[in-house]
Write a protein that holds these residues in place. Structure first.
Motif, short mmCIF file in Angstrom:
data_model
loop_
_atom_site.label_atom_id
_atom_site.label_comp_id
_atom_site.label_asym_id
_atom_site.label_seq_id
_atom_site.Cartn_x
_atom_site.Cartn_y
_atom_site.Cartn_z
N GLY A 134 0.80 -1.23 0.00
CA GLY A 134 0.00 0.00 0.00
C GLY A 134 0.84 1.28 0.00
O GLY A 134 0.59 2.18 -0.80
N ILE B 150 8.38 2.83 0.92
CA ILE B 150 9.15 1.93 1.79
C ILE B 150 10.26 1.21 1.02
O ILE B 150 10.89 0.29 1.52
CB ILE B 150 8.23 0.94 2.54
CG1 ILE B 150 7.35 0.14 1.58
CG2 ILE B 150 7.37 1.68 3.54
CD1 ILE B 150 6.55 -0.97 2.28
N ARG B 151 10.47 1.65 -0.23
CA ARG B 151 11.61 1.12 -1.01
C ARG B 151 12.63 2.23 -1.24
O ARG B 151 13.49 2.14 -2.12
CB ARG B 151 11.10 0.57 -2.35
CG ARG B 151 10.19 -0.63 -2.11
CD ARG B 151 9.59 -1.20 -3.34
NE ARG B 151 8.79 -2.36 -2.97
CZ ARG B 151 8.06 -3.05 -3.81
NH1 ARG B 151 8.04 -2.72 -5.10
NH2 ARG B 151 7.37 -4.09 -3.40
P1 XMP Z 1 7.54 -7.63 4.88
O1 XMP Z 1 8.39 -6.49 4.41
O2 XMP Z 1 6.79 -7.33 6.15
O3 XMP Z 1 6.42 -7.82 3.76
O4 XMP Z 1 8.30 -8.92 4.95
C1 XMP Z 1 5.53 -8.90 3.65
C2 XMP Z 1 4.56 -8.58 2.53
O5 XMP Z 1 3.71 -7.49 2.91
C3 XMP Z 1 3.90 -6.39 2.05
N1 XMP Z 1 3.91 -5.19 2.89
C4 XMP Z 1 2.91 -4.30 2.96
N2 XMP Z 1 1.74 -4.26 2.30
N3 XMP Z 1 1.19 -2.25 3.44
C5 XMP Z 1 0.87 -3.21 2.54
O6 XMP Z 1 -0.20 -3.13 1.92
C6 XMP Z 1 2.34 -2.23 4.16
O7 XMP Z 1 2.60 -1.35 4.96
C7 XMP Z 1 3.25 -3.33 3.89
N4 XMP Z 1 4.47 -3.65 4.37
C8 XMP Z 1 4.86 -4.80 3.74
C9 XMP Z 1 5.20 -6.64 1.34
O8 XMP Z 1 5.26 -5.99 0.07
C10 XMP Z 1 5.22 -8.15 1.24
O9 XMP Z 1 4.44 -8.60 0.16
#
Ligand code: XMP
Length: 518
Positions: free
Chosen positions: A398, A403-404
């Protein structure tokens, strides 16, 4: 409620209850998981299952107040399968005995051997004389209930398979739903065949039924749908559009943190190709303005989440007479799993983009995917004619590129990141690797490094490539690209993307890392 033949799974809190549902859905059987507390006599009468499965669970039937199904389940006259804790419950309820483990606990791989002749008719098993199964139990049945016979044994489970063929009650000590019971699918196939299921749960029939239900629920009212371009919201939008056409308005919030050409692609596809009413809320200035100077990851998320709701509310408020909000909620988000720390707990995705909005705006929810698992959503998308390239897209968070882009977000960095990401994904597609990878992206790092290009010195950003394999995003492994692939991709990015002069590959698994960099 669905008009298909229905199977009820009563959840006693096993870690693998969802897998039972997965196995059954694969067999085109419609099933629902409900925590035992919610399964009352009235519920059973209303649900009218054609068969019932008792899941495993961490409790001990010997303990007072341990989880039980209502007694009326045994009077429904339908087949029941008890698994592990479910077996022990069934035995104790029907007059058998269960004892504590004391040296007979069994965890892991075991082999079940047939006993009696009828086992082949029952489960079509034991082709090789024995079957590998997965055991995970402390307590064990010490005396089977009247009417039951033993049909399979393992060294530590003399009652590994028991059944009362007359009443069609089957009770097994092992877990046929897990991967480590290799022929578990056949086991379930035979159970549902014995229970008279015809496998009538197909995506084509689901689509027609969902469309009918949406029409019934919505009537002549207006519906708003937040469209992100991800699989869930896209399938929700197309399904609703097929059901109610122009009564649907989609709102696509462009926060300026999308990938290269993403906004244009989404608008083109849904507005031009599907002819949907689509509001393209280009609010990138607002979002990027508010994010100016923000570098803490959680502050980024909170800022974006709050603005998203404000913006969505503003646009949605302009749609006359909207009474419904459509959301792409999936079945795993709505399953109430039993929590032994106190009552049923509802698992809801923490990052629902429009969380809290329906109440705030007085909107009712339309959630046409709430009975589906992710792969079923993809199958439905396929049924609705969404292009395969859309259905198979990697997940995108989202908060998007925010966050990248560790550290402060600037327009310059976002532009560089977009271009590098596009080259990387192009490489992955060209090498035919896209579908093998759960998620792949570039992160632009907040450091500049020295390089040399031609005769000149460069001082540009470094970036990290990320690619992981995963089943559900909870754990992940880095993708083992070949050195040739990595070398070629690094060269392309440095040559084609001004602003980057160094490329690294992130080989951290999750845990200890996360998939995203922030
Ligand atoms: P992480 O970085 O926690 O990501 O290992 C696991 C999965 O979740 C997604 N992700 C998010 N999706 N809002 C979202 O909609 C967020 O704040 C968020 N943070 C992580 C990430 O892309 C991966 O698929």
């Amino acid at each position: 409620m669905t008009q298909h033949q229905r199977l009820l799974i009563i959840d006693f809190g096993s870690q693998v209850t969802q897998l039972i549902a997965r196995r059954l859905r694969e067999l085109n059987i419609y099933c629902e998981i409900h925590p035992y507390q919610n399964v009352t006599d009235a519920f059973l009468a209303d649900f009218a299952p054609q068969a019932v499965i008792f899941s495993g669970g961490p409790a001990s039937v010997i303990d007072e107040g341990s989880p039980r199904p209502p007694k009326s389940v045994y009077d429904l006259g339908v087949p029941i399968l008890g698994i592990c804790y479910g077996q022990q419950v069934m035995m104790q309820d029907l007059g058998g005995k269960v004892e504590r483990g004391h040296g007979t606990a069994e965890f892991g791989r075991a082999y079940v051997e047939p006993k009696g002749d009828e086992i082949d008719i029952l489960f079509g098993w034991f082709l090789d004389g024995r079957e590998q199964v997965w055991m995970s139990h402390g307590d064990h049945v010490s005396e089977i209930a009247p009417g039951f016979e033993v049909y399979g044994t393992s060294p530590n489970a003399p009652f590994a398979i028991t059944a009362d063929l007359h009443r069609q009650f089957y009770a097994v000590q092992f877990h046929p739903e897990v991967h480590h019971t290799p022929n578990g699918k056949t086991f379930y196939e035979n159970f549902v065949r014995l229970a008279g299921f015809t496998g009538d749960w197909t995506m084509a029939s689901y689509k027609d039924e969902a469309i009918r239900q949406i029409k019934e629920q919505v009537g002549d009212k207006q519906v708003i749908c937040g469209l992100s371009g991800g699989v869930d919201s896209s399938v929700t939008a197309v399904l609703l559009h097929e059901a109610i056409g122009d009564q649907l308005t989609c709102v696509f919030v462009d926060h300026g943190l999308l990938r290269l050409n993403e906004a244009e692609d989404v608008v083109k596809m849904f507005r031009d190709h599907y002819n949907m009413k689509l509001i393209h809320a280009d609010e990138s200035e607002l979002f990027l303005g508010e994010l100016d100077g923000v570098s803490d990851p959680e502050t980024k998320r909170k800022t974006i989440g709050k603005l998203f709701i404000d913006v969505f509310q503003k646009y949605a408020g302009e749609i006359d007479g909207a009474e419904f909000l459509a959301q792409g909620t999936l079945y795993p988000d709505v399953i109430e799993s039993v929590s032994f720390s106190g009552g049923p707990s509802v698992t809801i995705k923490s990052h629902h983009n429009v969380g809290g909005l329906p109440e705030k705006m007085g909107l009712k929810l339309v959630e046409p995917l709430r009975e589906l698992f992710k792969d079923e959503v993809r199958a439905l998308g396929h049924e609705l004619g969404l292009p395969a390239s859309f259905i198979g897209r990697h997940p995108f968070p989202g908060p998007g590129l925010a966050i990248r882009c560790p550290g402060e977000i600037t327009r310059e960095k976002l532009e560089i990141l977009r271009r590098a990401d596009a080259v990387y994904i192009d490489q992955i597609r060209k090498h035919g690797l896209y579908d093998e990878i759960w998620q792949a992206f570039v992160a632009i790092l907040p450091v500049r490094t020295v390089g040399v290009m031609g005769d000149g010195r460069t001082y540009d950003y470094a970036c990290a490539l990320r690619a992981v394999t995963s089943v559900d995003g909870m754990t992940a492994d880095y993708y083992p690209f070949s050195h040739e692939f990595l070398g070629e991709t690094a060269t392309r990015i440095i040559n084609e993307v001004p602003g980057i002069n160094r490329v690294t590959y992130d080989i951290t698994s999750k845990p200890p890392g996360t998939i995203e960099w922030e």
